[in-house]
Structure formats: C-alpha cells, structure tokens
Write a protein that holds these residues in place. Sequence first.
Motif, PDB file in Angstrom:
ATOM      1  N   ILE A 169     -23.510 -38.004  51.281  1.00 10.98           N
ATOM      2  CA  ILE A 169     -23.317 -36.813  50.440  1.00 10.98           C
ATOM      3  C   ILE A 169     -21.972 -36.887  49.726  1.00 10.98           C
ATOM      4  O   ILE A 169     -21.869 -36.612  48.517  1.00 10.98           O
ATOM      5  CB  ILE A 169     -23.418 -35.538  51.297  1.00 10.98           C
ATOM      6  N   SER A 170     -20.939 -37.297  50.453  1.00 10.41           N
ATOM      7  CA  SER A 170     -19.604 -37.402  49.860  1.00 10.41           C
ATOM      8  C   SER A 170     -19.547 -38.514  48.813  1.00 10.41           C
ATOM      9  O   SER A 170     -19.010 -38.319  47.708  1.00 10.41           O
ATOM     10  CB  SER A 170     -18.572 -37.658  50.960  1.00 10.41           C
ATOM     11  N   ASP A 171     -20.098 -39.671  49.130  1.00 11.57           N
ATOM     12  CA  ASP A 171     -20.054 -40.809  48.201  1.00 11.57           C
ATOM     13  C   ASP A 171     -20.770 -40.500  46.892  1.00 11.57           C
ATOM     14  O   ASP A 171     -20.351 -40.968  45.829  1.00 11.57           O
ATOM     15  CB  ASP A 171     -20.683 -42.048  48.846  1.00 11.57           C
ATOM     16  N   GLN A 172     -21.863 -39.730  46.973  1.00 16.35           N
ATOM     17  CA  GLN A 172     -22.640 -39.413  45.775  1.00 16.35           C
ATOM     18  C   GLN A 172     -22.168 -38.130  45.091  1.00 16.35           C
ATOM     19  O   GLN A 172     -22.702 -37.745  44.047  1.00 16.35           O
ATOM     20  CB  GLN A 172     -24.129 -39.288  46.126  1.00 16.35           C
ATOM     21  N   GLY A 173     -21.165 -37.463  45.687  1.00 15.97           N
ATOM     22  CA  GLY A 173     -20.630 -36.246  45.097  1.00 15.97           C
ATOM     23  C   GLY A 173     -21.617 -35.096  45.063  1.00 15.97           C
ATOM     24  O   GLY A 173     -21.593 -34.265  44.144  1.00 15.97           O
ATOM     25  N   LEU A 174     -22.495 -35.017  46.071  1.00 16.91           N
ATOM     26  CA  LEU A 174     -23.529 -33.985  46.090  1.00 16.91           C
ATOM     27  C   LEU A 174     -23.029 -32.692  46.720  1.00 16.91           C
ATOM     28  O   LEU A 174     -22.051 -32.677  47.471  1.00 16.91           O
ATOM     29  CB  LEU A 174     -24.746 -34.499  46.858  1.00 16.91           C
ATOM     30  N   MET A 175     -23.719 -31.623  46.415  1.00  9.20           N
ATOM     31  CA  MET A 175     -23.393 -30.296  46.931  1.00  9.20           C
ATOM     32  C   MET A 175     -24.526 -29.825  47.842  1.00  9.20           C
ATOM     33  O   MET A 175     -25.708 -30.049  47.554  1.00  9.20           O
ATOM     34  CB  MET A 175     -23.191 -29.315  45.777  1.00  9.20           C
ATOM     35  N   ASP A 176     -24.136 -29.179  48.930  1.00  7.57           N
ATOM     36  CA  ASP A 176     -25.079 -28.693  49.934  1.00  7.57           C
ATOM     37  C   ASP A 176     -24.876 -27.188  50.060  1.00  7.57           C
ATOM     38  O   ASP A 176     -23.881 -26.740  50.622  1.00  7.57           O
ATOM     39  CB  ASP A 176     -24.823 -29.403  51.269  1.00  7.57           C
ATOM     40  N   PHE A 177     -25.804 -26.412  49.515  1.00  4.15           N
ATOM     41  CA  PHE A 177     -25.668 -24.959  49.558  1.00  4.15           C
ATOM     42  C   PHE A 177     -25.875 -24.436  50.983  1.00  4.15           C
ATOM     43  O   PHE A 177     -26.672 -24.984  51.744  1.00  4.15           O
ATOM     44  CB  PHE A 177     -26.708 -24.283  48.660  1.00  4.15           C
ATOM     45  N   PRO A 178     -25.195 -23.336  51.341  1.00  4.06           N
ATOM     46  CA  PRO A 178     -25.514 -22.665  52.608  1.00  4.06           C
ATOM     47  C   PRO A 178     -26.971 -22.210  52.610  1.00  4.06           C
ATOM     48  O   PRO A 178     -27.558 -21.942  51.550  1.00  4.06           O
ATOM     49  CB  PRO A 178     -24.560 -21.466  52.622  1.00  4.06           C
ATOM     50  N   LEU A 179     -27.541 -22.119  53.792  1.00  7.93           N
ATOM     51  CA  LEU A 179     -28.920 -21.675  53.939  1.00  7.93           C
ATOM     52  C   LEU A 179     -28.951 -20.168  54.146  1.00  7.93           C
ATOM     53  O   LEU A 179     -28.313 -19.641  55.070  1.00  7.93           O
ATOM     54  CB  LEU A 179     -29.578 -22.390  55.118  1.00  7.93           C
ATOM     55  N   VAL A 180     -29.685 -19.473  53.300  1.00  8.04           N
ATOM     56  CA  VAL A 180     -29.820 -18.024  53.388  1.00  8.04           C
ATOM     57  C   VAL A 180     -31.092 -17.692  54.169  1.00  8.04           C
ATOM     58  O   VAL A 180     -32.144 -18.294  53.933  1.00  8.04           O
ATOM     59  CB  VAL A 180     -29.895 -17.401  51.977  1.00  8.04           C
ATOM     60  N   GLY A 181     -30.990 -16.764  55.107  1.00  9.40           N
ATOM     61  CA  GLY A 181     -32.175 -16.312  55.828  1.00  9.40           C
ATOM     62  C   GLY A 181     -32.364 -16.940  57.188  1.00  9.40           C
ATOM     63  O   GLY A 181     -33.361 -16.678  57.862  1.00  9.40           O
ATOM     64  N   GLY A 182     -31.434 -17.761  57.626  1.00 13.77           N
ATOM     65  CA  GLY A 182     -31.524 -18.381  58.940  1.00 13.77           C
ATOM     66  C   GLY A 182     -30.568 -19.548  59.046  1.00 13.77           C
ATOM     67  O   GLY A 182     -30.006 -19.996  58.042  1.00 13.77           O
TER      68      GLY A 182
END
Length: 234
Positions: A169-182
């Motif tokens: 995830i870091s190497d590709q510069g991706l974003m991981d949104f928080p999970l809503v609802g659980g």
Amino acid sequence: MKPKILSWNVRGLNNRRKRLRICNLLRDWKVDLICLQETKVKDPSRQFVRSLWGCNYVDWCCLDASGASGGILILWDKRVVEKVDVCVGRFTLAVSLRNVDDHFEWGFVGVYGPNCRVDRRGLWDELAGIMSWWSLPWCIGGDFNITRFPSERSGVGSVSAMRDFCDFISDQGLMDFPLVGGSYTWSISCDPPVWSRIDRFLVSPDWEERFPEASQKRLPRLFSDHFPILLDYA
C-alpha cells in the motif's frame, strides 16, 4: 458522476435461488459497478448474468473459477461506464473504464487474495504490474484474505504478511478509507467469535482527488460469512 461500487465475497453463485436474492439486493442498493468474489463459476452466460443483476444495460468480465473454487465477476451499468480494456490475472481481474457522462478514465481491480504467503507476494507483484501497465486513477476492491494490522482480527495473525500488505500500500501510494458501519468484514459464529477485516477498497490519490467524498461502508451481512462493502459518497 460518482460511481457506487459494491464488493462482496458471495461464496458461490451456482444456486439459482441465491442469485435471485442477490438480484433483489442489488436492485435495492442501486449500485453502478459490482465485484463478486469466490463465484465458483466458469464462463458465465448473459442469461446467468441477468439472473444476478436485472439491469438491461449490464456488461461484465470474469476471472473463471478453478474447479469448484475461486472466481471473480465484475459487472457494470453501460449507461454509467463503458469498458476500454480488460486484464485477467491469477488473483485479480482488472478493467479500465470510461465514464459515459464526462469521459473520465479510471481503472478498477477486483481481488480474491490467496491464503499462502508465497502466493500473496505474487498478488502484490500482479497488482503492481497492472497499475504500471495502465497509467490511470485506480480503485482496488475485494477480499484480500489478509488484514493490515493485528487489531483488525481476533486471535493471532502473521505479522510478516501484514507488513507485506502495508508495504504494498505504501509503495503504490494507495489510500485506505476507514470502514463505516463496523470494524470487521468477515466472521464466523463460534466460542469465542472469530472475525477479521479482510475485505476493503484501496484507491490512488488521483482517484480520491476526483471523488473526495468517497467512503467505504459495511452493509448488513446476509447469507455469506463476508459482509458486502459499498464504496459510496458522503
């Protein structure tokens, strides 16, 4: 246009009654693109696809199941997005898309991750290769079969495998949104309960810049041990 995207490990689609239930749910959820994992289906026909999603304008691509396991099926509404190209991998199914209304081009990758750590390294290489092949804003979703952090699961997991995931995830510069609802996306009923967050969406910064209100929401669990997750907008 803000595409609503659903990801769901359905644990098989060969039961006609199950497909009818899914079809009714998809109608209620009003999604534009659907990624289903562990379909256990090979080379689905148009009749089969229509039994899943009653949209008259449906198009699709698939990664065939291997025997009675695996498989990814991506479906979309052609009035919303149109296919430019498709790339079928071992653990992934990627499609480059163009929005019908504004001609914005972006890529979606559906993932059904392996359990073996050696194969997981192959998954990260496969994803990196796809992202370098098409220079597009990216949305990646599915069942990765691994958590990012120990707090995302009950019990003890492989710290090295989690580190590999975080490094990707870091190497590709991706974003991981928080999970809503659980806090988790998979669970089984036992004593004590077993649960983890192995299903998620990851997006590139240029995709998030285009859709800054995007968030991932956990929908109610139905007949699979995985919760459906929806990429929606606040």
